[in-house]
Design a protein around this motif. Structure first.
Motif, PDB file in Angstrom:
ATOM      1  N   TYR A 103      -3.461 -48.618 -15.726  1.00 37.16           N
ATOM      2  CA  TYR A 103      -4.589 -49.249 -15.051  1.00 37.16           C
ATOM      3  C   TYR A 103      -4.929 -48.478 -13.780  1.00 37.16           C
ATOM      4  O   TYR A 103      -4.191 -47.570 -13.376  1.00 37.16           O
ATOM      5  N   ASP A 104      -6.043 -48.844 -13.154  1.00 38.73           N
ATOM      6  CA  ASP A 104      -6.511 -48.136 -11.953  1.00 38.73           C
ATOM      7  C   ASP A 104      -5.852 -48.649 -10.676  1.00 38.73           C
ATOM      8  O   ASP A 104      -5.644 -47.894  -9.730  1.00 38.73           O
ATOM      9  N   VAL A 105      -5.570 -49.941 -10.653  1.00 44.21           N
ATOM     10  CA  VAL A 105      -5.107 -50.584  -9.435  1.00 44.21           C
ATOM     11  C   VAL A 105      -4.252 -51.797  -9.797  1.00 44.21           C
ATOM     12  O   VAL A 105      -4.427 -52.381 -10.875  1.00 44.21           O
ATOM     13  N   VAL A 106      -3.345 -52.147  -8.920  1.00 44.28           N
ATOM     14  CA  VAL A 106      -2.537 -53.353  -9.101  1.00 44.28           C
ATOM     15  C   VAL A 106      -2.836 -54.327  -7.969  1.00 44.28           C
ATOM     16  O   VAL A 106      -2.786 -53.963  -6.794  1.00 44.28           O
ATOM     17  N   LEU A 107      -3.183 -55.574  -8.331  1.00 44.60           N
ATOM     18  CA  LEU A 107      -3.327 -56.664  -7.367  1.00 44.60           C
ATOM     19  C   LEU A 107      -2.398 -57.783  -7.826  1.00 44.60           C
ATOM     20  O   LEU A 107      -2.667 -58.467  -8.807  1.00 44.60           O
ATOM     21  N   ASN A 108      -1.272 -57.933  -7.118  1.00 42.44           N
ATOM     22  CA  ASN A 108      -0.271 -58.891  -7.575  1.00 42.44           C
ATOM     23  C   ASN A 108       0.594 -59.376  -6.409  1.00 42.44           C
ATOM     24  O   ASN A 108       1.813 -59.423  -6.516  1.00 42.44           O
ATOM     25  N   ASN A 109      -0.063 -59.708  -5.288  1.00 39.63           N
ATOM     26  CA  ASN A 109       0.666 -60.171  -4.103  1.00 39.63           C
ATOM     27  C   ASN A 109       1.773 -59.182  -3.739  1.00 39.63           C
ATOM     28  O   ASN A 109       2.908 -59.567  -3.459  1.00 39.63           O
ATOM     29  N   ILE A 110       1.436 -57.901  -3.750  1.00 44.32           N
ATOM     30  CA  ILE A 110       2.424 -56.852  -3.483  1.00 44.32           C
ATOM     31  C   ILE A 110       2.429 -56.473  -2.006  1.00 44.32           C
ATOM     32  O   ILE A 110       1.390 -56.168  -1.424  1.00 44.32           O
ATOM     33  N   ALA A 111       3.629 -56.503  -1.426  1.00 48.34           N
ATOM     34  CA  ALA A 111       3.787 -56.154  -0.020  1.00 48.34           C
ATOM     35  C   ALA A 111       3.785 -54.639   0.158  1.00 48.34           C
ATOM     36  O   ALA A 111       4.391 -53.903  -0.621  1.00 48.34           O
ATOM     37  N   GLU A 112       3.092 -54.201   1.184  1.00 48.72           N
ATOM     38  CA  GLU A 112       3.073 -52.776   1.527  1.00 48.72           C
ATOM     39  C   GLU A 112       4.369 -52.457   2.272  1.00 48.72           C
ATOM     40  O   GLU A 112       4.606 -52.978   3.358  1.00 48.72           O
ATOM     41  N   THR A 113       5.214 -51.620   1.688  1.00 54.19           N
ATOM     42  CA  THR A 113       6.496 -51.268   2.314  1.00 54.19           C
ATOM     43  C   THR A 113       6.591 -49.755   2.481  1.00 54.19           C
ATOM     44  O   THR A 113       5.950 -48.994   1.743  1.00 54.19           O
ATOM     45  N   PRO A 114       7.399 -49.276   3.427  1.00 54.73           N
ATOM     46  CA  PRO A 114       7.572 -47.829   3.623  1.00 54.73           C
ATOM     47  C   PRO A 114       8.037 -47.125   2.349  1.00 54.73           C
ATOM     48  O   PRO A 114       7.597 -46.017   2.056  1.00 54.73           O
ATOM     49  N   HIS A 215       7.152 -76.016   9.361  1.00 58.27           N
ATOM     50  CA  HIS A 215       7.176 -75.453  10.713  1.00 58.27           C
ATOM     51  C   HIS A 215       6.475 -74.104  10.693  1.00 58.27           C
ATOM     52  O   HIS A 215       6.889 -73.188   9.969  1.00 58.27           O
ATOM     53  N   LYS A 216       5.414 -73.969  11.451  1.00 57.64           N
ATOM     54  CA  LYS A 216       4.691 -72.707  11.541  1.00 57.64           C
ATOM     55  C   LYS A 216       5.543 -71.673  12.271  1.00 57.64           C
ATOM     56  O   LYS A 216       6.147 -71.975  13.299  1.00 57.64           O
ATOM     57  N   VAL A 217       5.605 -70.470  11.732  1.00 57.43           N
ATOM     58  CA  VAL A 217       6.369 -69.384  12.353  1.00 57.43           C
ATOM     59  C   VAL A 217       5.409 -68.445  13.062  1.00 57.43           C
ATOM     60  O   VAL A 217       4.510 -67.873  12.440  1.00 57.43           O
ATOM     61  N   ALA A 218       5.588 -68.283  14.364  1.00 62.44           N
ATOM     62  CA  ALA A 218       4.705 -67.431  15.164  1.00 62.44           C
ATOM     63  C   ALA A 218       4.930 -65.964  14.819  1.00 62.44           C
ATOM     64  O   ALA A 218       6.030 -65.562  14.410  1.00 62.44           O
ATOM     65  N   ASP A 219       3.883 -65.146  14.980  1.00 57.90           N
ATOM     66  CA  ASP A 219       3.990 -63.719  14.697  1.00 57.90           C
ATOM     67  C   ASP A 219       5.045 -63.058  15.573  1.00 57.90           C
ATOM     68  O   ASP A 219       5.644 -62.055  15.187  1.00 57.90           O
ATOM     69  N   SER A 220       5.282 -63.613  16.760  1.00 55.49           N
ATOM     70  CA  SER A 220       6.283 -63.051  17.664  1.00 55.49           C
ATOM     71  C   SER A 220       7.700 -63.236  17.114  1.00 55.49           C
ATOM     72  O   SER A 220       8.622 -62.504  17.465  1.00 55.49           O
ATOM     73  N   GLN A 221       7.875 -64.213  16.225  1.00 61.13           N
ATOM     74  CA  GLN A 221       9.185 -64.454  15.611  1.00 61.13           C
ATOM     75  C   GLN A 221       9.386 -63.589  14.366  1.00 61.13           C
ATOM     76  O   GLN A 221      10.494 -63.138  14.085  1.00 61.13           O
ATOM     77  N   ALA A 222       8.312 -63.372  13.630  1.00 60.17           N
ATOM     78  CA  ALA A 222       8.379 -62.555  12.407  1.00 60.17           C
ATOM     79  C   ALA A 222       7.003 -61.989  12.112  1.00 60.17           C
ATOM     80  O   ALA A 222       6.031 -62.734  11.976  1.00 60.17           O
ATOM     81  N   GLU A 223       6.897 -60.669  12.022  1.00 59.88           N
ATOM     82  CA  GLU A 223       5.605 -60.030  11.780  1.00 59.88           C
ATOM     83  C   GLU A 223       5.064 -60.378  10.397  1.00 59.88           C
ATOM     84  O   GLU A 223       5.824 -60.482   9.432  1.00 59.88           O
ATOM     85  N   PRO A 224       3.743 -60.549  10.277  1.00 58.37           N
ATOM     86  CA  PRO A 224       3.140 -60.827   8.969  1.00 58.37           C
ATOM     87  C   PRO A 224       3.389 -59.686   7.984  1.00 58.37           C
ATOM     88  O   PRO A 224       3.443 -58.522   8.378  1.00 58.37           O
ATOM     89  N   VAL A 225       3.543 -60.028   6.723  1.00 58.74           N
ATOM     90  CA  VAL A 225       3.705 -59.035   5.666  1.00 58.74           C
ATOM     91  C   VAL A 225       2.315 -58.685   5.145  1.00 58.74           C
ATOM     92  O   VAL A 225       1.521 -59.571   4.823  1.00 58.74           O
ATOM     93  N   LYS A 226       2.019 -57.395   5.046  1.00 65.11           N
ATOM     94  CA  LYS A 226       0.709 -56.951   4.584  1.00 65.11           C
ATOM     95  C   LYS A 226       0.674 -56.898   3.052  1.00 65.11           C
ATOM     96  O   LYS A 226       1.475 -56.204   2.435  1.00 65.11           O
ATOM     97  N   ILE A 227      -0.255 -57.649   2.459  1.00 58.40           N
ATOM     98  CA  ILE A 227      -0.428 -57.666   1.012  1.00 58.40           C
ATOM     99  C   ILE A 227      -1.671 -56.851   0.665  1.00 58.40           C
ATOM    100  O   ILE A 227      -2.771 -57.161   1.136  1.00 58.40           O
ATOM    101  N   SER A 228      -1.494 -55.820  -0.147  1.00 56.89           N
ATOM    102  CA  SER A 228      -2.581 -54.880  -0.412  1.00 56.89           C
ATOM    103  C   SER A 228      -2.668 -54.510  -1.888  1.00 56.89           C
ATOM    104  O   SER A 228      -1.737 -54.751  -2.659  1.00 56.89           O
ATOM    105  N   ALA A 229      -3.795 -53.910  -2.245  1.00 55.37           N
ATOM    106  CA  ALA A 229      -3.957 -53.352  -3.583  1.00 55.37           C
ATOM    107  C   ALA A 229      -3.257 -52.002  -3.629  1.00 55.37           C
ATOM    108  O   ALA A 229      -3.238 -51.264  -2.639  1.00 55.37           O
TER     109      ALA A 229
END
Length: 270
Positions: A103-114, A215-229
Motif C-alpha cells: 500500500y501507499d500509506v499506513v494509518l493505524n494509530n501509529i506512534a512516530e518513534t526514533p 485524571h487528566k495528565v498534564a503535558d508537563s508530566q508526560a509529553e503527548p505521543v505523535k500519531i502520524s501517517a
C-alpha cells in the motif's frame, strides 16, 4: 492555488508576460500533481493499510469499514483527486506490508518513534495522544502520575502505556485491552491504569463510567505521543502532498469534526 485577481490589459507586451506566467504556473501544478501520483501503487487511488479491527480508528459496522482513520483517509484522498482503497491487514504484518509496497500509506494509530523514523517517513501528526490516569472512585492515593510508584497498574504488554508505568516505578499487571483494564480497576484487582485519553473518550462515549475516575495528565508530566501517517522512504512527494492536504483539513475544521464524531472530544490539537 488559484489567483482570482483581475488584471487590466496595459498593452500587448504585458499581456504576453502575463500569459507566460500563467503557462508556467499551470505547468508547475501539472508537474507537481504528476510527481506524487507517480509514487502511487495504483493510478488514481490512495491505497491505505490499516487493521480494520481497532475501534474507533478503523473497524467494521454492519459489515462496512468505518472509523476516524477511515474517514480521514477518504477526506485526504478526495482532496488529492483520488479514491481511497483500503487494505485491512493484521498488526503483525501491517508495517512490513508497507515495506513490500502492499500500500501507499499506513494509518493505524501509529506512534512516530526514533526507531521507526530510521526506516520510514511520517506525515505531520494528525493526533496528539495524551495520557490519562484511570482509578477507582474513592481511591484518594492516586491523583497524578507521581503517585503511581509502587502501585499496581493494568497495562498492555509492550505498549507505550506499560513503558510509562514502569518508568514511573509502578508494578504492571498484563491486560489485553482497555475494557479489561477498567474491569480490573472496578474489581479492585489493580490500583489503576495509564492509557491514552482517546481510549477513555471513546469508551465513555458509549459506556457507563460509573465507579471510575479519569485524571487528566498534564503535558508537563508526560509529553503527548505523535500519531502520524507512515510512508516508504522513497515516497517523498506523496508525503509532501499528504501533509499539504492534512493542513487544509486541519484549517477547515475537518480534523476536529471527525475527532468529535468518533471520540466526543478534539484529540487533533497540539
Amino acid at each position: 492555488m488559484q489567483f482570482g485577481k483581475n488584471i487590466k490589459r496595459i498593452g500587448l507586451a504585458l499581456g504576453v508576460v502575463a500569459a507566460g506566467v500563467l503557462l508556467t504556473a499551470c505547468s508547475s501544478n501539472s508537474s507537481s500533481k504528476k510527481g506524487y501520483q507517480s509514487e502511487l501503487k495504483q493510478s488514481k487511488q490512495l491505497t491505505v493499510g490499516l487493521e480494520g479491527t481497532y475501534a474507533p480508528y478503523s473497524y467494521r459496522k454492519d459489515g462496512k469499514l468505518t472509523g476516524f482513520e477511515v474517514d480521514l483517509s477518504k477526506a485526504v484522498a478526495k482532496k488529492m483527486h483520488l479514491k481511497a482503497n483500503f487494505v485491512p491487514t493484521k498488526w503483525d504484518s501491517l508495517i512490513a506490508g508497507l515495506g513490500s509496497n502492499k500500500y501507499d500509506v499506513v494509518l493505524n494509530n501509529i506512534a512516530e518513534t526514533p526507531e521507526r523514523k530510521k526506516s520510514y517517513l511520517f506525515s505531520t501528526p494528525y493526533i496528539y495522544s495524551r495520557y490519562a490516569l484511570i482509578t477507582k472512585a474513592g481511591n484518594q492515593s492516586i491523583k497524578t502520575l507521581k503517585d503511581v510508584k509502587g502501585k499496581k497498574l493494568a497495562e498492555g504488554t509492550g505498549t507505550n502505556n506499560e513503558t510509562q508505568a514502569k518508568k514511573l516505578g509502578a508494578k504492571t499487571v498484563p491486560s489485553g485491552d482497555f475494557t479489561t483494564s477498567l474491569a480490573l480497576i472496578r474489581q479492585g484487582r489493580v490500583d489503576g491504569a495509564i492509557n491514552a485519553r482517546e481510549a477513555w473518550f471513546a469508551y465513555a462515549k458509549s459506556n457507563s463510567t460509573k465507579g471510575l475516575v479519569y485524571h487528566k495528565v498534564a503535558d508537563s508530566q508526560a509529553e503527548p505521543v505523535k500519531i502520524s501517517a507512515m510512508f516508504n522512504q522513497k515516497d517523498t512527494k506523496l508525503k509532501t502532498k499528504f501533509n499539504q492536504v492534512l493542513q487544509q483539513l486541519r484549517k477547515d475544521g475537518t480534523l476536529t469534526k471527525l475527532s468529535k464524531k468518533y471520540f466526543g472530544e478534539d484529540i487533533t490539537q497540539k
